[in-house]
Design an enzyme around this catalytic site. Structure first.
Site, PDB file in Angstrom:
ATOM      1  CG  HIS A  14      -1.828   1.187   1.306  1.00  0.00           C
ATOM      2  ND1 HIS A  14      -3.177   1.049   1.557  1.00  0.00           N
ATOM      3  CD2 HIS A  14      -1.623   2.516   1.161  1.00  0.00           C
ATOM      4  CE1 HIS A  14      -3.750   2.241   1.567  1.00  0.00           C
ATOM      5  NE2 HIS A  14      -2.814   3.155   1.334  1.00  0.00           N
ATOM      6  CE  LYS A 100      -7.974   2.099  -0.692  1.00  0.00           C
ATOM      7  NZ  LYS A 100      -6.764   2.316   0.057  1.00  0.00           N
ATOM      8  CG  ASP A 248      -1.522   4.761   4.143  1.00  0.00           C
ATOM      9  OD1 ASP A 248      -1.610   5.194   2.979  1.00  0.00           O
ATOM     10  OD2 ASP A 248      -2.278   5.109   5.069  1.00  0.00           O
TER      11      ASP A 248
END
Ligand code: NCD
Ligand code: ZN
Length: 345
Positions: A14, A100, A248
């Site tokens: 991610h 997503k 992330d």
């Protein structure tokens, strides 16, 4: 005592690479250590069609410095207009690795996300049929739900109903931040997995709010209380293959972070592996680091693990820049609040 550790080259499941000048500046920070990454599609405008994904992948490859070995695994941003056949073609051609799902309004650049989940039923059914994973930003957006409860409520109100309505759909709950999410994942069959970020293993909500507001620790989903951080550490270091790394890493310029209404996102790409080695060592789980960074993710996505290896060596504190310069302005690097002794070589 272990002073040196050899791992298969890690992947990041991610990652936000952005576009333009920001892409150019942040891409080498990931490509230096990671072989592959799932690339988030929340650009403005978002990466919605196979055509968009191909063009974005080309821009990423054009920005990759010569000699660096990195494969972007592209994703499509699910909207209520997404065409199941476009998704299936993009998957069949090897262009996209996941779709997503952002609930509309959940986070940075998510305005085009899904409001009415019935409208994406056809796409989800098609994905279940072809085995294409759905990556989920797991937070409800209802104004009446407290921000610290939004992940737990999402599981009951949205995620569990979607999974029941679409048997066989492979789902990654992204950047989980609560023990509720960990418990949900471990209670389900193997078609559900979760990514965990580096920063959620390090900070709890006090780091953001106690003794002054620290915008560089603000991300979404927001860090929760300490009991949740402990649950995430336990999950990440457990060896359970349903949990793997998704940093992330989400760069925003300092001007946009240090503002009266600051953007959400922690930029962790440069020092993630040094931080993770520190965390896994603290948990007495260095032998499980490779599973988390390099083995569980490929297994879930049906890809081979990387053949190349990296070495982590423990020694004097490793200096990382506190910020990197980009054409859009400086971007602050996540500060774990402790010295990092593990160096990637
Ligand atoms: C991400 C971003 O900036 O794009 N921000 C974040 O806080 N994680 C979006 C996201 O993944 O939620
Ligand atoms: Zn993200």
């Amino acid at each position: 005592m272990t002073q040196s550790l050899i791992l298969r080259r890690p992947d990041d499941w991610h990652l936000h690479l952005r576009d333009g000048a920001m892409l150019e500046a942040v891409l080498p920070e990931s490509a230096r250590h990671f072989a592959r990454a799932i690339i988030m599609p929340n650009l403005v405008p978002p990466v919605v069609t196979a055509h968009d994904a191909r063009a974005y992948r080309d821009r990423i490859m054009a920005a990759l410095p010569e000699g660096m070995d990195f494969t972007p695994l592209m994703t499509l941003y699910l909207t209520e207009q997404t065409d199941p056949d476009d998704v299936a073609d993009a998957h069949a051609s090897g262009l996209v690795s996941a779709v997503k799902l952002y609930p509309a309004g959940a986070t940075t650049n998510s305005a085009s996300g899904v409001r009415d989940f019935d409208k994406v039923r056809g796409v989800l059914d098609k994905m279940a049929e072809i085995g294409l994973p759905l990556c989920v930003h797991g937070e409800v957006t209802d104004a009446d739900i407290d921000i610290f409860d939004r992940e737990a409520v999402f599981i009951d109100r949205v995620l569990d109903p979607i999974r029941r309505a679409t048997p066989g759909l492979r789902v990654v709950m992204e950047h989980v931040t609560t023990s509720d999410a960990v418990d949900y994942v471990t209670s389900q069959p193997q078609d559900l997995a979760a990514t965990i970020t580096t920063h959620h293993l390090v900070i709890n909500r006090n780091h953001i709010l106690a003794g002054g507001i620290r915008p560089h620790y603000y991300c979404l989903p927001v860090a929760k209380r300490e009991t949740h951080r402990r649950a995430l550490r336990a999950a990440a270091t457990s060896g359970d293959a349903r949990f793997f790394l998704g940093t992330d890493s989400a760069p925003h310029t300092d001007a946009l972070k240090e503002s009266a209404c600051g953007c959400a996102g922690c930029f962790t790409a440069p020092n993630t592996l040094s931080i993770l080695a520190h965390v896994f060592e603290e948990e007495g789980a260095l032998s499980r680091l490779e599973g988390f960074t390099s083995l569980h993710g490929p297994a879930f996505y049906g890809l081979p693990a990387n053949e190349a290896r990296i070495t982590l060596t423990k020694g004097d504190p490793v200096p990382y820049p506190s910020r990197i310069e980009t054409g859009d302005g400086p971007v602050t690097v996540f500060d774990p609040g402790f010295a990092l002794h593990w160096r990637v070589t």
